[in-house]
Design an enzyme around this catalytic site. Structure first.
Site, PDB file in Angstrom:
ATOM      1  N   ILE A   1      28.757  68.216 -44.128  1.00 14.22           N
ATOM      2  CA  ILE A   1      29.310  69.024 -43.039  1.00 14.22           C
ATOM      3  C   ILE A   1      28.256  70.110 -42.846  1.00 14.22           C
ATOM      4  CG2 ILE A   1      31.150  70.555 -42.276  1.00 14.22           C
ATOM      5  CD1 ILE A   1      33.043  68.989 -44.165  1.00 14.22           C
ATOM      6  N   PRO A   2      27.385  69.956 -41.840  1.00 16.25           N
ATOM      7  CA  PRO A   2      26.147  70.737 -41.763  1.00 16.25           C
ATOM      8  C   PRO A   2      26.301  72.175 -41.286  1.00 16.25           C
ATOM      9  CG  PRO A   2      26.291  69.283 -39.886  1.00 16.25           C
ATOM     10  CD  PRO A   2      27.491  68.979 -40.762  1.00 16.25           C
ATOM     11  N   CYS A   3      26.908  73.007 -42.093  1.00 11.29           N
ATOM     12  CA  CYS A   3      27.098  74.410 -41.735  1.00 11.29           C
ATOM     13  C   CYS A   3      25.763  75.140 -41.601  1.00 11.29           C
ATOM     14  CB  CYS A   3      28.001  75.106 -42.747  1.00 11.29           C
ATOM     15  SG  CYS A   3      27.465  74.953 -44.454  1.00 11.29           S
ATOM     16  N   HIS A   4      24.711  74.604 -42.209  1.00  6.11           N
ATOM     17  CA  HIS A   4      23.393  75.239 -42.089  1.00  6.11           C
ATOM     18  C   HIS A   4      22.854  75.170 -40.657  1.00  6.11           C
ATOM     19  CE1 HIS A   4      22.516  70.984 -42.794  1.00  6.11           C
ATOM     20  NE2 HIS A   4      21.327  71.193 -42.240  1.00  6.11           N
TER      21      HIS A   4
END
Length: 181
Positions: A144-147
C-alpha cells in the site's frame, strides 16, 4: 482457523519483514497483514514485525508469500513491480482508512499525489489531514504505497518508517519519482 505468521528477508534497503494470515484452505491465498520496512538493525525489524503481526516466525513462507517477497526484492533493486494483485488483509482498519489504502494502491510507481489530491480522489476534498493520519498508520507500506503521497507543493510530508523522509525519498527515487524537497 486463520493463523498468522511472519518472516524476514533481505533487500537492498536492509532486512524487511512480511506477515500474513493463512486462510486455512488451499484455494484461498494467504493475505498480507503487515509489512515492515527495515529498522536500524535486523533484530529491531524482527521485533517490530513480531509485535505487529502477533504471529509465529516461519522458517519458510508459503509459495504465494515467497513470490511477493521476490517481487519486493526486485522492486527495491530498481526493477519496479506492481503489487495490485497482492491480497491484503485490512481487518484492523476502519472504513475511512480502508478507502484511503484502496485509493493509494491505485497510484502507479513513478507517480505521486498530494494528501489533498488523494482526499479529492476519494470524494472527501476536506479530509487531507485525515488521509495523512491514516497513511501514518498504514500496516502494509510499499504494497500500500503511502510513500507515493506527498504534502502540498510536492514536499515530502511525513513518513513513519525508520529513516523517515530519507527512506521515503529513496523509495521514490527507486521508482523514478522525486519530491520537491
Amino acid at each position: 482457523m486463520d493463523q498468522s505468521a511472519y518472516c524476514l528477508f533481505e533487500t537492498p534497503l536492509g532486512a524487511c519483514g512480511i506477515a500474513w494470515k493463512e486462510q486455512g484452505t488451499s484455494h484461498t491465498p494467504p493475505a498480507v497483514t503487515f509489512f515492515q520496512l527495515p529498522e536500524a538493525t535486523r533484530s529491531l525489524t524482527d521485533a517490530r514485525i513480531a509485535g505487529s503481526s502477533g504471529g509465529r516466525k516461519a522458517r519458510v513462507p508459503p509459495p504465494r508469500i515467497a513470490g511477493i517477497i521476490r517481487k519486493v526484492q526486485r522492486h527495491l533493486r530498481g526493477d519496479v513491480q506492481d503489487f495490485l494483485d497482492t491480497v491484503v488483509d485490512l481487518d484492523g482498519a476502519g472504513p475511512f482508512a480502508r478507502q484511503v489504502y484502496e485509493t493509494a494502491r491505485k497510484i502507479p510507481p513513478g507517480r505521486t499525489m498530494s494528501y489533498g489530491e488523494l482526499a479529492t480522489e476519494m470524494s472527501r476534498p476536506t479530509a487531507a489531514r485525515a488521509v495523512g493520519q491514516a497513511l501514518g498508520r498504514n500496516p502494509i507500506p510499499l504494497i500500500i504505497p503511502c510513500h507515493r503521497v506527498l504534502a502540498s507543493g510536492r514536499k515530502p510530508g511525513g513518513f513513519s518508517a525508520y529513516g523517515g523522509v530519507t527512506t521515503k525519498a529513496r523509495m521514490l527515487e527507486i521508482e523514478g519519482a522525486t519530491t520537491g524537497a
